[in-house]
Design a protein around this motif. Structure first.
Motif, short mmCIF file in Angstrom:
data_model
loop_
_atom_site.label_atom_id
_atom_site.label_comp_id
_atom_site.label_asym_id
_atom_site.label_seq_id
_atom_site.Cartn_x
_atom_site.Cartn_y
_atom_site.Cartn_z
N ILE A 212 42.75 15.90 24.69
CA ILE A 212 41.47 16.43 24.31
C ILE A 212 40.75 14.81 24.26
N GLY A 213 39.63 15.10 24.71
CA GLY A 213 38.74 13.67 24.82
C GLY A 213 38.87 13.02 25.87
N GLN A 214 39.86 13.30 26.72
CA GLN A 214 40.16 12.51 28.10
C GLN A 214 38.98 12.94 29.00
N THR A 215 38.40 11.77 29.81
CA THR A 215 37.27 11.84 30.74
C THR A 215 38.03 11.99 32.22
N LEU A 216 37.58 13.14 32.75
CA LEU A 216 38.27 13.35 34.33
C LEU A 216 37.07 13.07 35.14
N LYS A 217 37.14 12.76 36.35
CA LYS A 217 36.24 12.34 37.25
C LYS A 217 36.35 13.94 38.12
N LEU A 218 35.24 14.25 38.72
CA LEU A 218 35.42 15.65 39.18
C LEU A 218 34.84 15.40 40.77
N PRO A 219 35.54 16.12 41.69
CA PRO A 219 35.11 16.08 43.14
C PRO A 219 33.71 16.66 43.13
N ALA A 220 33.20 16.35 44.48
CA ALA A 220 31.77 16.84 44.88
C ALA A 220 31.81 18.43 44.94
N VAL A 221 30.81 19.20 44.47
CA VAL A 221 30.74 20.49 44.53
C VAL A 221 30.27 21.05 45.99
N THR A 222 31.18 21.76 46.44
CA THR A 222 30.81 22.33 47.91
C THR A 222 29.95 23.63 47.90
N GLY A 223 29.06 23.78 48.80
CA GLY A 223 28.41 24.86 49.04
C GLY A 223 28.85 26.01 49.94
N SER A 224 28.03 26.80 50.07
CA SER A 224 28.50 28.27 50.84
C SER A 224 28.08 27.96 52.27
N GLY A 225 27.25 27.04 52.58
CA GLY A 225 26.67 26.98 54.00
C GLY A 225 27.89 26.18 54.69
N GLY A 226 28.14 26.68 56.02
CA GLY A 226 28.90 26.05 57.06
C GLY A 226 30.12 25.94 56.74
#
Length: 226
Positions: A212-226
Motif C-alpha cells: 500500500i502506497g507503492q507508486t507504479l509506472k503505467l504503460p501508455a494507454v492504447t486506443g481503438s484505432g488501427g
C-alpha cells in the motif's frame, strides 16, 4: 522510409504512413527581426531567431485501396482520425517525417489544428486538413560553480538529448488493489496487468503482495484505432 510522410507518437510506439500523399506541403516560416532608428544611420533591422516552422497537409484517408495509395498498410479512414485525435489529446508532440525529391523534414511537432469530413461523392473517404508546428524540447540548464585559483567561474551543463517519449504516468497502490484491477481502472483492459508488472520489475512472488502506497509506472494507454 522512401518518398512519403510518416507520423508517429511516443518514440514510434504508434505511427503510420499517410496513405495518399498531398499534392503539396505548405510550409510557413518567419522571423522576429526588429526595426530601430539609429542616429546617423537611419532605420536598421536587428536579426533575431526564426520563428517555429509550420506545416499544412491537405489530403484524404481512403476507404479503399486506390491505385495511387502509397502506404504499405492501409487502415480504415476513421482509424487515422482516432490516432491523430488521441495524440492531440495527449498534449505531447508527435514526430513528423517528410521525404520528398528536394526537401526532407524530420522534427517533433505539435498538432495545431485538425479538420476532417466525409468526402463528397466517395462514400467512406475522409478529407482532412492537418496543421503542425515545429516543436523544440526544452529544460532549464543547471549551472555549476567551479573555483580555480581563487576565481569562481560559472558553467552550464550541456542540454540532454531530446526525448519525445510521453512521460510515464503513475498509480499509487491502495488497499485491495491487484495488478489486474489497476490495469482495468487505468488502462481499460485488465489483461494488460503483465505490462505493469514488467515495467515496474515486479517478481511473480510480489504480484500477490503489493505494498500500500507503492507508486507504479503505467504503460501508455492504447486506443481503438488501427
Amino acid at each position: 522510409m522512401a518518398y512519403g510522410i510518416w507520423l508517429s507518437w511516443n518514440s514510434q510506439e504508434e505511427g503510420f504512413d499517410l496513405p495518399v500523399l498531398p499534392e503539396e506541403i505548405g510550409v510557413s516560416m518567419g522571423g522576429d527581426g526588429a526595426g530601430h532608428d539609429v542616429y546617423g544611420l537611419g532605420k536598421i533591422n536587428v536579426i533575431k531567431d526564426r520563428n517555429l516552422a509550420e506545416y499544412t497537409i491537405d489530403s484524404f484517408f481512403p476507404a479503399q485501396n486506390y491505385p495511387f495509395v502509397t502506404a504499405t498498410v492501409l487502415l480504415h479512414p476513421k482509424a487515422y482520425v482516432d490516432y491523430i485525435m488521441r495524440w492531440w489529446e495527449s498534449k505531447w508532440p508527435i514526430r513528423f517525417v517528410y521525404r520528398g525529391s528536394t526537401m526532407e523534414v524530420n522534427t517533433a511537432a505539435s498538432i495545431e489544428s485538425f479538420e476532417w469530413k466525409e468526402r463528397a461523392g466517395a462514400a467512406g473517404d475522409i478529407e482532412y486538413s492537418l496543421k503542425l508546428k515545429e516543436y523544440r524540447f526544452y529544460s532549464a540548464l543547471k549551472p555549476t560553480v567551479k573555483s580555480s585559483g581563487g576565481a569562481a567561474t560559472v558553467t552550464k551543463s550541456a542540454p540532454k538529448r531530446p526525448d519525445d517519449r510521453v512521460p510515464p504516468k503513475t498509480y499509487t497502490v491502495v488497499s485491495g488493489d491487484s495488478l489486474w484491477k489497476i490495469a482495468q481502472m487505468t488502462l481499460g483492459d485488465g489483461s494488460r496487468w503483465k505490462e505493469i508488472q514488467k515495467l515496474n520489475k515486479i517478481s511473480d512472488a510480489q504480484v500477490k503482495s503489493l505494498k500500500i502506497g507503492q507508486t507504479l509506472k503505467l504503460p501508455a494507454v492504447t486506443g481503438s484505432g488501427g
